[in-house]
Design a protein around this motif. Structure first.
Motif, mmCIF file in Angstrom:
data_model
loop_
_atom_site.group_PDB
_atom_site.id
_atom_site.type_symbol
_atom_site.label_atom_id
_atom_site.label_comp_id
_atom_site.label_asym_id
_atom_site.label_seq_id
_atom_site.Cartn_x
_atom_site.Cartn_y
_atom_site.Cartn_z
ATOM 1 N N VAL A 142 0.851 -1.182 0.000
ATOM 2 C CA VAL A 142 0.000 0.000 0.000
ATOM 3 C C VAL A 142 0.887 1.232 0.000
ATOM 4 O O VAL A 142 1.776 1.360 0.838
ATOM 5 C CB VAL A 142 -0.942 0.026 1.226
ATOM 6 C CG1 VAL A 142 -1.778 1.301 1.217
ATOM 7 C CG2 VAL A 142 -1.848 -1.199 1.230
ATOM 8 N N GLU A 143 0.659 2.106 -0.977
ATOM 9 C CA GLU A 143 1.401 3.355 -0.991
ATOM 10 C C GLU A 143 0.503 4.479 -1.494
ATOM 11 O O GLU A 143 -0.481 4.232 -2.206
ATOM 12 C CB GLU A 143 2.658 3.257 -1.832
ATOM 13 C CG GLU A 143 2.460 2.968 -3.298
ATOM 14 C CD GLU A 143 3.801 2.936 -4.033
ATOM 15 O OE1 GLU A 143 4.311 4.034 -4.361
ATOM 16 O OE2 GLU A 143 4.332 1.837 -4.252
ATOM 17 N N THR A 144 0.844 5.683 -1.104
ATOM 18 C CA THR A 144 0.047 6.844 -1.484
ATOM 19 C C THR A 144 0.704 7.576 -2.649
ATOM 20 O O THR A 144 1.932 7.617 -2.777
ATOM 21 C CB THR A 144 -0.123 7.815 -0.309
ATOM 22 O OG1 THR A 144 1.161 8.234 0.152
ATOM 23 C CG2 THR A 144 -0.882 7.141 0.823
ATOM 24 N N VAL A 145 -0.145 8.134 -3.494
ATOM 25 C CA VAL A 145 0.306 8.921 -4.642
ATOM 26 C C VAL A 145 -0.631 10.117 -4.788
ATOM 27 O O VAL A 145 -1.680 10.189 -4.134
ATOM 28 C CB VAL A 145 0.288 8.090 -5.945
ATOM 29 C CG1 VAL A 145 1.292 6.953 -5.884
ATOM 30 C CG2 VAL A 145 -1.106 7.554 -6.235
ATOM 31 N N ASP A 146 -0.267 11.032 -5.638
ATOM 32 C CA ASP A 146 -1.127 12.176 -5.950
ATOM 33 C C ASP A 146 -1.618 12.006 -7.378
ATOM 34 O O ASP A 146 -0.884 12.256 -8.339
ATOM 35 C CB ASP A 146 -0.337 13.479 -5.804
ATOM 36 C CG ASP A 146 -1.201 14.706 -6.087
ATOM 37 O OD1 ASP A 146 -2.411 14.537 -6.310
ATOM 38 O OD2 ASP A 146 -0.638 15.828 -6.086
ATOM 39 N N PHE A 147 -2.863 11.552 -7.525
ATOM 40 C CA PHE A 147 -3.398 11.260 -8.850
ATOM 41 C C PHE A 147 -3.531 12.501 -9.721
ATOM 42 O O PHE A 147 -3.690 12.393 -10.940
ATOM 43 C CB PHE A 147 -4.746 10.529 -8.741
ATOM 44 C CG PHE A 147 -4.617 9.091 -8.328
ATOM 45 C CD1 PHE A 147 -4.102 8.142 -9.200
ATOM 46 C CD2 PHE A 147 -5.003 8.678 -7.059
ATOM 47 C CE1 PHE A 147 -3.981 6.812 -8.820
ATOM 48 C CE2 PHE A 147 -4.888 7.357 -6.667
ATOM 49 C CZ PHE A 147 -4.373 6.417 -7.555
ATOM 50 N N SER A 148 -3.494 13.690 -9.117
ATOM 51 C CA SER A 148 -3.538 14.904 -9.936
ATOM 52 C C SER A 148 -2.253 15.084 -10.733
ATOM 53 O O SER A 148 -2.241 15.759 -11.762
ATOM 54 C CB SER A 148 -3.783 16.131 -9.053
ATOM 55 O OG SER A 148 -2.705 16.341 -8.162
ATOM 56 N N ASP A 149 -1.166 14.470 -10.268
ATOM 57 C CA ASP A 149 0.086 14.456 -11.022
ATOM 58 C C ASP A 149 0.099 13.181 -11.856
ATOM 59 O O ASP A 149 0.803 12.213 -11.577
ATOM 60 C CB ASP A 149 1.279 14.492 -10.065
ATOM 61 C CG ASP A 149 2.600 14.709 -10.786
ATOM 62 O OD1 ASP A 149 2.602 14.700 -12.036
ATOM 63 O OD2 ASP A 149 3.623 14.872 -10.094
ATOM 64 N N SER A 150 -0.705 13.182 -12.900
ATOM 65 C CA SER A 150 -1.000 11.955 -13.637
ATOM 66 C C SER A 150 0.231 11.341 -14.288
ATOM 67 O O SER A 150 0.364 10.114 -14.330
ATOM 68 C CB SER A 150 -2.072 12.232 -14.698
ATOM 69 O OG SER A 150 -1.661 13.270 -15.584
ATOM 70 N N ALA A 151 1.129 12.147 -14.791
ATOM 71 C CA ALA A 151 2.329 11.609 -15.438
ATOM 72 C C ALA A 151 3.198 10.862 -14.434
ATOM 73 O O ALA A 151 3.717 9.772 -14.734
ATOM 74 C CB ALA A 151 3.117 12.731 -16.102
ATOM 75 N N ALA A 152 3.361 11.413 -13.254
ATOM 76 C CA ALA A 152 4.182 10.769 -12.226
ATOM 77 C C ALA A 152 3.537 9.479 -11.744
ATOM 78 O O ALA A 152 4.235 8.487 -11.494
ATOM 79 C CB ALA A 152 4.391 11.728 -11.052
ATOM 80 N N VAL A 153 2.199 9.471 -11.616
ATOM 81 C CA VAL A 153 1.499 8.262 -11.176
ATOM 82 C C VAL A 153 1.634 7.159 -12.214
ATOM 83 O O VAL A 153 1.904 5.997 -11.880
ATOM 84 C CB VAL A 153 0.016 8.565 -10.890
ATOM 85 C CG1 VAL A 153 -0.748 7.270 -10.636
ATOM 86 C CG2 VAL A 153 -0.118 9.497 -9.706
ATOM 87 N N ALA A 154 1.440 7.493 -13.487
ATOM 88 C CA ALA A 154 1.581 6.496 -14.545
ATOM 89 C C ALA A 154 2.988 5.912 -14.549
ATOM 90 O O ALA A 154 3.176 4.687 -14.677
ATOM 91 C CB ALA A 154 1.261 7.122 -15.902
ATOM 92 N N GLU A 155 3.994 6.766 -14.389
ATOM 93 C CA GLU A 155 5.375 6.290 -14.357
ATOM 94 C C GLU A 155 5.621 5.387 -13.154
ATOM 95 O O GLU A 155 6.278 4.351 -13.263
ATOM 96 C CB GLU A 155 6.331 7.482 -14.314
ATOM 97 C CG GLU A 155 7.799 7.090 -14.326
ATOM 98 C CD GLU A 155 8.733 8.284 -14.321
ATOM 99 O OE1 GLU A 155 9.961 8.074 -14.263
ATOM 100 O OE2 GLU A 155 8.242 9.435 -14.363
ATOM 101 N N ARG A 156 5.054 5.754 -11.988
ATOM 102 C CA ARG A 156 5.253 4.954 -10.784
ATOM 103 C C ARG A 156 4.608 3.583 -10.920
ATOM 104 O O ARG A 156 5.201 2.555 -10.578
ATOM 105 C CB ARG A 156 4.660 5.692 -9.568
ATOM 106 C CG ARG A 156 4.701 4.889 -8.276
ATOM 107 C CD ARG A 156 6.129 4.734 -7.769
ATOM 108 N NE ARG A 156 6.232 3.711 -6.746
ATOM 109 C CZ ARG A 156 6.616 2.460 -6.973
ATOM 110 N NH1 ARG A 156 6.926 2.068 -8.213
ATOM 111 N NH2 ARG A 156 6.705 1.593 -5.989
ATOM 112 N N ILE A 157 3.373 3.520 -11.405
ATOM 113 C CA ILE A 157 2.677 2.243 -11.529
ATOM 114 C C ILE A 157 3.311 1.387 -12.620
ATOM 115 O O ILE A 157 3.494 0.179 -12.463
ATOM 116 C CB ILE A 157 1.172 2.456 -11.781
ATOM 117 C CG1 ILE A 157 0.530 3.124 -10.567
ATOM 118 C CG2 ILE A 157 0.478 1.131 -12.101
ATOM 119 C CD1 ILE A 157 -0.945 3.411 -10.705
ATOM 120 N N ASN A 158 3.680 2.002 -13.734
ATOM 121 C CA ASN A 158 4.363 1.253 -14.795
ATOM 122 C C ASN A 158 5.662 0.657 -14.291
ATOM 123 O O ASN A 158 6.012 -0.480 -14.633
ATOM 124 C CB ASN A 158 4.642 2.166 -15.986
ATOM 125 C CG ASN A 158 3.395 2.453 -16.804
ATOM 126 O OD1 ASN A 158 2.413 1.729 -16.730
ATOM 127 N ND2 ASN A 158 3.434 3.510 -17.584
#
Length: 403
Positions: A142-158
């Motif tokens: 379980v980790e937290t992210v900021d979905f409003s920063d969509s590019a960073a979230v996509a990179e993190r999940i990928n």
């Protein structure tokens, strides 16, 4: 506080190389086999004559994680569709836990990894009991992210997906998949690699023609061996499957895992066989094939497919969780979450085992009328299941065979 118009993407991911499996002696009989077959039929209708590869295990695990947070009709639809309604409430979580833990046992012959992760919006509130249970039953990170920063979230999940699938699943998501209203993303990944018990000799691999059901042909690399395998010939008693069809079960090292190949006659399209494929029939095949010497011609193939499962799951009966009427209140204190995405990306590769660069030339001369042993010639479309004794890990069909 209620947050309007929240979508909850559910990402179902799986991957396979050459396979071996798990120890399943203490695992109950698979309760999701009928769900797996129904899912296959839906994907087959949608896919036409394309290759199909998906992981019913991955779908079941991801839906299990969603089920932990569901209540009311949303919960009932998942239990009914997946095949848990006959179990006492909550028993399915222990079943999935036992199965995934057994699959993940270390073994010298194989690598199999199941990984689950929750990505939560950093300023959102989630039920501590839900987070506790999802870690308990699914070992989810379980980790937290900021979905409003969509590019960073996509990179993190990928990056997470790549790390858990030996970099076979890359660039799964893009920034456009995320918006500031998303509060939670579930990711499930399955990775599987191993060795055949009876390996193919690379020097026997030759270029050969694979005949599609539409009459066209493609050139593929055909592996060959003569060995002891589980084999049977079956008939549905009608002309639906074109009469007799062949079933070959090829074990991986350790024999807890196998690939079952179902092959109609050369002149019979695979679509004629598909209507008879049912969960009880899979068990009948497994229980009635007999060990004997068989000549096997099997193409080297690599199949990768990304599936949008949302409409498929809705057709199977899981509907509420994809609408604003969803009740996922066991995840949060409110009813403002629903499933926005249901995606699976699967990868299957079948080779001689570690011999990708060993390619022969020329054509195999075949003499069907003179063979001394049963011959399985998979030079036309076939159905397959990669399974252990209790559950299907991967399932699909090969309609053409590029490599």
């Amino acid at each position: 506080m209620s947050i309007p118009d929240i979508s909850f993407p559910l990402l179902l991911l799986s991957i396979l190389l050459l396979g071996y499996g798990c120890r399943a002696a203490d695992i109950p009989e698979d309760t999701t086999s009928e769900f797996s077959v129904r899912l296959y039929h839906r994907l087959q209708v949608a896919g036409g004559q394309e290759n199909i590869i998906f992981s019913p295990l991955s779908v079941a695990v991801a839906l299990g994680m969603v089920e932990l947070g569901a209540r009311g009709t949303s919960l009932d639809e998942i239990r009914q569709t997946v095949g848990f309604s006959h179990l006492l409430p909550g028993v399915e979580f222990s079943l999935l836990q036992n199965l995934t833990e057994a699959l993940s046992d270390d073994d010298a012959h194989h690598v199999i990894r199941l990984a689950n992760s929750l990505f939560l919006q950093e300023d959102a509130s989630f039920n501590p009991e839900f987070l506790h249970l999802i870690k308990k039953f699914f070992r989810a990170q379980v980790e937290t992210v900021d979905f409003s920063d969509s590019a960073a979230v996509a990179e993190r999940i990928n990056s997470w997906v790549e790390n858990h699938t030996e970099s076979k699943i890359c660039a799964l998501l893009s920034a456009e998949d995320f918006t500031s209203v998303i509060r939670l993303t579930l990711v499930n990944a399955v990775y599987f690699r191993g060795s055949w018990k009876n390996q193919f000799r690379p020097e026997n691999t030759r270029t050969f023609s694979f005949s599609r059901d539409d009459g066209s042909e493609v050139q593929t690399l055909m592996m060959y061996q003569q060995g002891d395998f589980y084999y049977g010939e079956f008939s549905d008693g009608s002309q639906e499957a074109g009469g007799v069809y062949q079933v070959l079960e090829m074990p991986y090292e350790g024999e807890d895992m196998s690939m079952m190949i179902v092959l109609p006659r050369q002149e019979v399209p695979l679509s004629s066989l598909e209507p008879i494929i049912k969960a009880p029939l899979l068990e009948e095949w497994a229980n009635n094939v007999k060990r004997q010497k068989v000549e096997v011609y099997l193409p080297r193939f690599k199949v990768e497919q990304k599936l949008d499962l949302r409409s498929t799951l809705q057709e199977l009966g899981i509907q509420k969780i994809f609408t604003s009427d969803a009740d996922l209140s066991a995840m949060t204190d409110g009813k403002d979450l629903y499933i926005g995405k249901a995606v699976q990306k699967a990868y299957l590769e079948v080779t001689e085992e570690g011999a990708e660069g060993a390619v022969g030339s020329g054509m195999i001369a075949l003499t069907r009328t003179l063979v001394l042993y049963p011959q399985v010639m998979a030079d036309h479309p076939f159905f397959f299941v990669v399974r252990n004794r209790r559950t299907g890990v991967f399932e699909g069909e090969v309609n053409f065979s590029p490599f």
